[in-house]
Design a protein around this motif. Structure first.
Motif, PDB file in Angstrom:
ATOM      1  N   VAL A  37       0.767  -1.151  -0.260  1.00 39.00           N
ATOM      2  CA  VAL A  37       0.243  -0.002  -0.254  1.00 39.00           C
ATOM      3  C   VAL A  37       0.800   1.330  -0.468  1.00 39.00           C
ATOM      4  N   GLU A  38       0.825   2.057  -1.164  1.00 40.18           N
ATOM      5  CA  GLU A  38       2.018   3.135  -0.915  1.00 40.18           C
ATOM      6  C   GLU A  38       0.829   4.385  -0.835  1.00 40.18           C
ATOM      7  N   GLY A  39       0.869   5.528  -0.579  1.00 37.25           N
ATOM      8  CA  GLY A  39       0.086   6.532  -0.449  1.00 37.25           C
ATOM      9  C   GLY A  39       0.562   7.701  -0.288  1.00 37.25           C
ATOM     10  N   VAL A  40      -0.396   8.842  -0.236  1.00 31.22           N
ATOM     11  CA  VAL A  40       0.087  10.484  -0.214  1.00 31.22           C
ATOM     12  C   VAL A  40      -0.789  10.879   0.928  1.00 31.22           C
ATOM     13  N   PHE A  41      -0.677  11.605   2.573  1.00 27.01           N
ATOM     14  CA  PHE A  41      -1.339  11.994   3.207  1.00 27.01           C
ATOM     15  C   PHE A  41      -1.939  13.285   2.847  1.00 27.01           C
ATOM     16  N   VAL A  42      -3.490  13.279   2.670  1.00 27.55           N
ATOM     17  CA  VAL A  42      -3.991  14.786   2.154  1.00 27.55           C
ATOM     18  C   VAL A  42      -4.022  15.572   2.627  1.00 27.55           C
ATOM     19  N   GLU A  43      -5.090  14.810   3.836  1.00 28.92           N
ATOM     20  CA  GLU A  43      -5.458  16.246   5.058  1.00 28.92           C
ATOM     21  C   GLU A  43      -4.436  15.128   6.125  1.00 28.92           C
ATOM     22  N   VAL A  44      -4.396  16.382   7.458  1.00 27.30           N
ATOM     23  CA  VAL A  44      -4.026  15.349   8.467  1.00 27.30           C
ATOM     24  C   VAL A  44      -4.714  16.380   9.310  1.00 27.30           C
ATOM     25  N   VAL A  45      -6.127  15.952  10.123  1.00 26.50           N
ATOM     26  CA  VAL A  45      -6.379  17.641  10.920  1.00 26.50           C
ATOM     27  C   VAL A  45      -6.336  17.092  12.920  1.00 26.50           C
ATOM     28  N   ASP A  46      -5.271  17.071  13.190  1.00 26.31           N
ATOM     29  CA  ASP A  46      -4.917  17.115  14.651  1.00 26.31           C
ATOM     30  C   ASP A  46      -6.271  16.669  14.972  1.00 26.31           C
ATOM     31  N   GLY A  47      -5.852  15.023  15.677  1.00 27.27           N
ATOM     32  CA  GLY A  47      -7.520  14.768  16.725  1.00 27.27           C
ATOM     33  C   GLY A  47      -8.946  14.255  15.857  1.00 27.27           C
ATOM     34  N   VAL A  48      -8.630  14.889  14.781  1.00 26.85           N
ATOM     35  CA  VAL A  48     -10.149  14.704  14.156  1.00 26.85           C
ATOM     36  C   VAL A  48      -9.993  13.866  12.805  1.00 26.85           C
ATOM     37  N   ARG A  49      -9.134  13.548  11.735  1.00 24.50           N
ATOM     38  CA  ARG A  49      -9.381  12.821  10.700  1.00 24.50           C
ATOM     39  C   ARG A  49      -7.424  12.957  10.165  1.00 24.50           C
ATOM     40  N   ILE A  50      -7.934  11.779   9.103  1.00 27.45           N
ATOM     41  CA  ILE A  50      -6.664  11.860   8.376  1.00 27.45           C
ATOM     42  C   ILE A  50      -6.943  10.777   6.478  1.00 27.45           C
ATOM     43  N   VAL A  51      -6.597  11.649   5.580  1.00 31.86           N
ATOM     44  CA  VAL A  51      -7.274  11.682   4.388  1.00 31.86           C
ATOM     45  C   VAL A  51      -6.019  11.300   3.374  1.00 31.86           C
ATOM     46  N   GLN A  52      -6.207  10.434   2.988  1.00 29.17           N
ATOM     47  CA  GLN A  52      -4.719   9.460   2.798  1.00 29.17           C
ATOM     48  C   GLN A  52      -5.505   9.069   0.573  1.00 29.17           C
ATOM     49  N   ASP A  53      -4.417   9.023   0.083  1.00 26.78           N
ATOM     50  CA  ASP A  53      -4.853   8.897  -1.026  1.00 26.78           C
ATOM     51  C   ASP A  53      -3.803   7.318  -1.586  1.00 26.78           C
ATOM     52  N   VAL A  54      -4.063   6.208  -1.216  1.00 29.79           N
ATOM     53  CA  VAL A  54      -3.373   5.196  -1.567  1.00 29.79           C
ATOM     54  C   VAL A  54      -3.938   4.289  -3.043  1.00 29.79           C
ATOM     55  N   MET A  55      -2.845   3.660  -3.748  1.00 34.00           N
ATOM     56  CA  MET A  55      -2.546   2.483  -4.698  1.00 34.00           C
ATOM     57  C   MET A  55      -2.329   1.569  -3.649  1.00 34.00           C
ATOM     58  N   PHE A  56      -2.297   0.204  -4.823  1.00 33.66           N
ATOM     59  CA  PHE A  56      -1.463  -1.218  -4.795  1.00 33.66           C
ATOM     60  C   PHE A  56      -0.791  -1.174  -5.960  1.00 33.66           C
ATOM     61  N   PRO A  57       0.858  -0.974  -6.003  1.00 34.37           N
ATOM     62  CA  PRO A  57       1.105  -1.620  -6.823  1.00 34.37           C
ATOM     63  C   PRO A  57       1.130  -3.198  -7.107  1.00 34.37           C
ATOM     64  N   SER A  58       0.535  -3.254  -8.917  1.00 29.55           N
ATOM     65  CA  SER A  58       0.069  -4.205  -8.785  1.00 29.55           C
ATOM     66  C   SER A  58       0.333  -4.172 -10.371  1.00 29.55           C
ATOM     67  N   GLY A  59       0.138  -5.583 -11.283  1.00 32.87           N
ATOM     68  CA  GLY A  59      -0.049  -5.590 -12.192  1.00 32.87           C
ATOM     69  C   GLY A  59      -1.356  -6.010 -13.108  1.00 32.87           C
TER      70      GLY A  59
END
Length: 160
Positions: free
Chosen positions: A75-97
């Motif tokens: 699982v590889e991703g980037v943190f899009v939004e980090v709101v301390d104590g409330v929420r984390i938003v990530q865009d993730v992908m699975f390197p796969s053929g």
């Protein structure tokens, strides 16, 4: 646009404890892997624009197969939004053929106060077609159950 899966669960811990488990590399390795997998975080920078990489290894590759190889999900991703104590938003992908696992899935982990602890919600948007809906919800539920056990085992400590 892909499917959206959502799972929520009550956790008997404060939002501070839960959020700390979201943002600690070692904690994630303990609670995030669903049943039948172990995890190793190889990259983790929980700030907007920061990267994330986790290798999930099947404990019994004969029972199923991984997305990235026969026995692994990467699982590889980037943190899009980090709101301390409330929420984390990530865009993730699975390197796969396999094109059925292609695309970027947005995952939102949110925690809010609830009677007797916190309520944690996971929303996965644009889920790749290769991930069966029932299996995905089962995996997310297993991770949330692991999270609940992890933070409960931490007692009154504020974080991992």
């Amino acid at each position: 646009m892909g499917r959206t899966d959502q799972v929520g669960m009550h956790v008997a811990a404060t939002t501070v404890q839960v959020y700390a488990a979201f943002t600690d590399r070692a904690a994630l390795e303990c609670w995030l892997p669903p049943d039948g997998m172990t995890g190793r975080v190889t990259e983790f920078d929980p700030r907007p624009g920061g990267r994330y990489r986790m290798i999930l290894t099947l404990t019994d590759p004969a029972a199923t197969h991984g997305k990235s190889s026969a026995d692994r999900d990467i699982v590889e991703g980037v943190f899009v939004e980090v709101v301390d104590g409330v929420r984390i938003v990530q865009d993730v992908m699975f390197p796969s053929g396999d094109p059925d696992y292609a695309g970027t899935m947005r995952i939102t982990w949110a925690v809010e106060p609830a009677e007797g602890g916190s309520f944690v919600t996971v929303v996965a948007e644009n889920v790749p077609s290769g991930i069966a809906a029932a299996d995905h919800r089962t995996g997310i539920t297993a991770s949330l159950r692991n999270l609940a056990e992890y933070v409960a085992g931490r007692g009154d400590q504020p974080g991992p």
